[in-house]
Motif scaffolding. Structure first.
Motif, PDB file in Angstrom:
ATOM      1  N   ARG A 322       1.177  -5.067  10.436  1.00  0.00           N
ATOM      2  CA  ARG A 322       1.773  -6.506  10.039  1.00  0.00           C
ATOM      3  C   ARG A 322       1.202  -7.639  10.768  1.00  0.00           C
ATOM      4  O   ARG A 322       1.226  -8.873  10.168  1.00  0.00           O
ATOM      5  CB  ARG A 322       3.501  -6.574  10.110  1.00  0.00           C
ATOM      6  CG  ARG A 322       3.951  -6.500  11.702  1.00  0.00           C
ATOM      7  CD  ARG A 322       5.318  -6.583  11.507  1.00  0.00           C
ATOM      8  NE  ARG A 322       5.911  -6.402  12.958  1.00  0.00           N
ATOM      9  CZ  ARG A 322       6.170  -5.231  13.564  1.00  0.00           C
ATOM     10  NH1 ARG A 322       5.680  -3.874  12.809  1.00  0.00           N
ATOM     11  NH2 ARG A 322       6.373  -5.101  14.754  1.00  0.00           N
ATOM     12  N   ILE A 325      -2.735  -8.404   8.745  1.00  0.00           N
ATOM     13  CA  ILE A 325      -2.865  -8.298   7.255  1.00  0.00           C
ATOM     14  C   ILE A 325      -4.189  -8.221   6.727  1.00  0.00           C
ATOM     15  O   ILE A 325      -4.422  -7.582   5.744  1.00  0.00           O
ATOM     16  CB  ILE A 325      -2.048  -9.314   6.514  1.00  0.00           C
ATOM     17  CG1 ILE A 325      -0.433  -9.048   7.038  1.00  0.00           C
ATOM     18  CG2 ILE A 325      -1.791  -9.061   4.999  1.00  0.00           C
ATOM     19  CD1 ILE A 325       0.286  -7.620   6.901  1.00  0.00           C
ATOM     20  N   GLU A 326      -5.221  -9.095   7.482  1.00  0.00           N
ATOM     21  CA  GLU A 326      -6.489  -9.167   6.669  1.00  0.00           C
ATOM     22  C   GLU A 326      -7.142  -7.769   6.635  1.00  0.00           C
ATOM     23  O   GLU A 326      -8.403  -7.906   5.914  1.00  0.00           O
ATOM     24  CB  GLU A 326      -7.272 -10.385   7.473  1.00  0.00           C
ATOM     25  CG  GLU A 326      -7.594  -9.943   8.837  1.00  0.00           C
ATOM     26  CD  GLU A 326      -6.331 -10.757   9.730  1.00  0.00           C
ATOM     27  OE1 GLU A 326      -6.516 -11.208  10.837  1.00  0.00           O
ATOM     28  OE2 GLU A 326      -5.098 -10.487   9.364  1.00  0.00           O
ATOM     29  N   ILE A 328      -5.847  -5.040   5.847  1.00  0.00           N
ATOM     30  CA  ILE A 328      -5.243  -4.030   4.765  1.00  0.00           C
ATOM     31  C   ILE A 328      -6.366  -3.594   3.897  1.00  0.00           C
ATOM     32  O   ILE A 328      -6.749  -2.376   3.535  1.00  0.00           O
ATOM     33  CB  ILE A 328      -4.011  -4.410   4.265  1.00  0.00           C
ATOM     34  CG1 ILE A 328      -3.008  -4.282   5.247  1.00  0.00           C
ATOM     35  CG2 ILE A 328      -3.649  -3.829   3.035  1.00  0.00           C
ATOM     36  CD1 ILE A 328      -1.738  -4.866   4.728  1.00  0.00           C
ATOM     37  N   PRO A 329      -7.099  -4.366   3.170  1.00  0.00           N
ATOM     38  CA  PRO A 329      -8.120  -4.206   2.211  1.00  0.00           C
ATOM     39  C   PRO A 329      -9.256  -3.091   2.624  1.00  0.00           C
ATOM     40  O   PRO A 329      -9.425  -2.224   1.852  1.00  0.00           O
ATOM     41  CB  PRO A 329      -8.716  -5.236   1.866  1.00  0.00           C
ATOM     42  CG  PRO A 329      -7.735  -6.516   1.918  1.00  0.00           C
ATOM     43  CD  PRO A 329      -7.015  -6.039   3.436  1.00  0.00           C
ATOM     44  N   LEU A 355      -2.316  -3.683  -4.436  1.00  0.00           N
ATOM     45  CA  LEU A 355      -2.776  -4.091  -3.117  1.00  0.00           C
ATOM     46  C   LEU A 355      -1.985  -5.280  -2.704  1.00  0.00           C
ATOM     47  O   LEU A 355      -1.461  -5.649  -1.565  1.00  0.00           O
ATOM     48  CB  LEU A 355      -4.343  -4.785  -3.308  1.00  0.00           C
ATOM     49  CG  LEU A 355      -4.972  -5.088  -2.063  1.00  0.00           C
ATOM     50  CD1 LEU A 355      -5.164  -4.096  -0.988  1.00  0.00           C
ATOM     51  CD2 LEU A 355      -6.246  -5.900  -2.422  1.00  0.00           C
ATOM     52  N   SER A 356      -1.639  -6.043  -3.728  1.00  0.00           N
ATOM     53  CA  SER A 356      -0.495  -7.192  -3.313  1.00  0.00           C
ATOM     54  C   SER A 356       0.785  -6.699  -2.750  1.00  0.00           C
ATOM     55  O   SER A 356       1.177  -7.184  -1.866  1.00  0.00           O
ATOM     56  CB  SER A 356      -0.296  -8.197  -4.521  1.00  0.00           C
ATOM     57  OG  SER A 356       0.533  -9.083  -4.358  1.00  0.00           O
ATOM     58  N   GLU A 359       0.094  -5.418   0.847  1.00  0.00           N
ATOM     59  CA  GLU A 359      -0.095  -6.690   1.594  1.00  0.00           C
ATOM     60  C   GLU A 359       1.353  -7.338   1.841  1.00  0.00           C
ATOM     61  O   GLU A 359       1.632  -7.910   3.105  1.00  0.00           O
ATOM     62  CB  GLU A 359      -1.250  -7.601   1.288  1.00  0.00           C
ATOM     63  CG  GLU A 359      -2.449  -6.949   1.362  1.00  0.00           C
ATOM     64  CD  GLU A 359      -3.292  -8.178   0.673  1.00  0.00           C
ATOM     65  OE1 GLU A 359      -4.577  -7.755   0.802  1.00  0.00           O
ATOM     66  OE2 GLU A 359      -3.120  -8.979  -0.179  1.00  0.00           O
ATOM     67  N   GLN A 360       2.254  -7.229   1.194  1.00  0.00           N
ATOM     68  CA  GLN A 360       3.545  -7.922   1.230  1.00  0.00           C
ATOM     69  C   GLN A 360       4.415  -7.214   2.057  1.00  0.00           C
ATOM     70  O   GLN A 360       5.732  -7.276   2.535  1.00  0.00           O
ATOM     71  CB  GLN A 360       4.333  -8.280  -0.047  1.00  0.00           C
ATOM     72  CG  GLN A 360       3.380  -9.457  -0.667  1.00  0.00           C
ATOM     73  CD  GLN A 360       4.009  -9.784  -1.912  1.00  0.00           C
ATOM     74  OE1 GLN A 360       5.356 -10.200  -1.998  1.00  0.00           O
ATOM     75  NE2 GLN A 360       3.063  -9.483  -2.860  1.00  0.00           N
TER      76      GLN A 360
END
Length: 456
Positions: A322, A325-326, A328-329, A355-356, A359-360
């Motif tokens: 967490r 987060i950058e 994650i992709p 993906l959204s 990321e949340q």
């Protein structure tokens, strides 16, 4: 004797040698210096003009270049103690028409730290391109390398650099981080990049071995130590790792009586098998990992303070997902390729909406949880793109909750700005503001306090 006229063009030699070696010296058949680079002179703290023609033993301490001239045998990557440091030196005879006419000596690394840096760098490159043999790694217990620590965030890049620096030494390391963040990858990487990489890496999970078996599992036992003991005894995990690395996972759960024995290993470099009358010497590097607050355990007398400081010589912190987060992709892409290659199913990407959602999410299980989600998504997907229908139910529920919270956030932000505009418009006359907004005075005061709005 060497034709010194051939060496008179120092400018040409400087152009070649100054940019390729830390130091270089050339001697003739009598071991007298015919050429020495400026860098080497700086290292030796001598003037070049004063050493040309001098016997090499008068200028370079502990040199063996004069012996190479006599014997005619090369010495490659030899450790040479020079000016209070170790350097890595090559010595090669110069032979013409089967006659030794001189020798050339080069310093490849200024000290062992330089050597270790290059050694770790080369190992990292070889591992990245899979040049290491998997069979050897399996035998030595290495399953991961720094290449498996996925991420482009500043936190991960800094962690990778720290791992490479720490790996070169022999110091104890404590790896801290939440469950599932990749602490084991860090431990394996340190061993794989270290000078102990050709020796075993032995992992010991301090929570998985029953307490009454822990001592014999870790330190072994002698024949006849207890009823049912194997004939000839048994070596423990520490002895099996001799020369290599012991990785103590979840060290915060180690029983206190074993903490005392581990402290002895770290302090005295020795251990006693169960039933033994004499200690045995041991050479291991200890890497520990925990997700527990050891400082609090020390305060509560559940973890020895002296052991804490012994294993905490260098501390590495693996950030939770967490907080990066950058990454994650790139992690999603990595796990997607990993899973599809394993099961042979064609799934090429995840839907932007998925993906959204990912990321949340807060990811309490970190990297391990994310990998499981992608694994499940590949298996459940009916298309080449993972859609929301392939997500676990708890992620779908979380997405709905996030949407509700987002709407609430929008309403609250709008309300806060409306109150701030009204306060400025009526010069902070709260009675008029309340009347204009259609709310009571007490409600206005509550909202000003809630949103921490300045009343001036």
């Amino acid at each position: 004797m060497m034709n010194t006229g051939q060496l008179s063009n120092n400018k040409l030699l400087d152009m070649v040698f100054e940019s390729t070696y830390y130091g270089i010296v050339i001697v003739d058949s009598h071991a007298k210096i015919q050429y020495i680079s400026n860098k080497y002179c700086e290292f030796l703290n001598v003037e070049r003009s004063t050493v040309i023609g001098e016997h090499v033993t008068n200028i370079i301490e502990n040199t063996r270049l004069h012996l190479v001239v006599q014997i005619g045998k090369s010495e490659i990557a030899d450790i040479h103690f020079l000016r209070g440091d170790f350097v890595i030196a090559n010595r090669i005879p110069i032979i013409e028409n089967k006659e030794i006419i001189g020798a050339i000596g080069t310093i490849m690394f200024r000290d062992l730290d330089d050597w270790n840096k290059m050694n770790s760098h080369i190992k990292e490159i070889l591992t990245k391109h899979n040049f290491y043999k998997n069979e050897r790694d399996v035998i030595n217990g290495v399953k991961y390398s720094l290449h498996n620590l996925i991420g482009n965030s500043q936190e991960i890049q800094q962690l990778k650099e720290l791992v490479k620096r720490v790996a070169r030494g022999d110091i104890s390391v404590l790896i801290r981080g939440e469950s599932g963040t990749g602490k084991e990858i860090i431990a394996h990487s340190i061993h794989q990049l270290s000078g102990r990489s050709d020796k075993p890496l032995v992992k010991i999970n301090c929570t998985s071995i029953p307490e009454h078996l822990l001592e014999s599992e870790l330190f072994g036992y002698e024949e006849g130590a207890f009823t049912g003991a194997n004939k000839g005894g048994k070596i423990g995990k520490f002895q099996f790792a001799d020369g290599g690395t012991v990785f103590l996972d979840e060290i915060g759960d180690m029983p206190q009586h074993m903490q005392v024995k581990l402290l002895r290993v770290l302090q005295e470099k020795e251990f006693e098998p169960v039933g033994s009358l004499y200690p045995k010497k041991l050479n291991v590097r200890v890497i520990a990992a925990t997700n527990r607050p050891l400082e609090k355990l020390v305060e509560e007398k559940l973890f020895r303070e002296d052991l804490f400081y012994r294993i905490n010589a260098v501390q590495l912190f693996v950030p939770p997902l967490r907080d990066r987060i950058e990454d994650i992709p790139v992690l999603v892409d990595y796990f997607l390729k990993k899973v599809t290659a394993r099961i042979g199913k064609r799934v090429t990407s995840v839907h932007p909406e998925v993906l959204s959602v990912i990321e949340q999410y807060n990811w309490p299980g970190n990297i391990r949880e994310l990998e499981n989600v992608i694994d499940a998504g590949v298996h459940l997907s009916n298309d080449e793109v993972i859609g929301k229908d392939a997500l676990p139910d708890y992620l779908k529920r979380h997405n709905v909750k996030m949407k509700e919270e987002s709407l609430k956030d929008i309403v609250e932000e709008t309300e806060k700005k409306a109150i701030e505009r009204a306060l400025r418009r009526f010069k902070f006359d709260k009675k008029r503001v309340a009347e204009t907004l259609g709310i009571g005075n007490s409600t206005l005061y509550d909202k000003i306090k809630k949103y921490q709005i300045s009343d001036q």
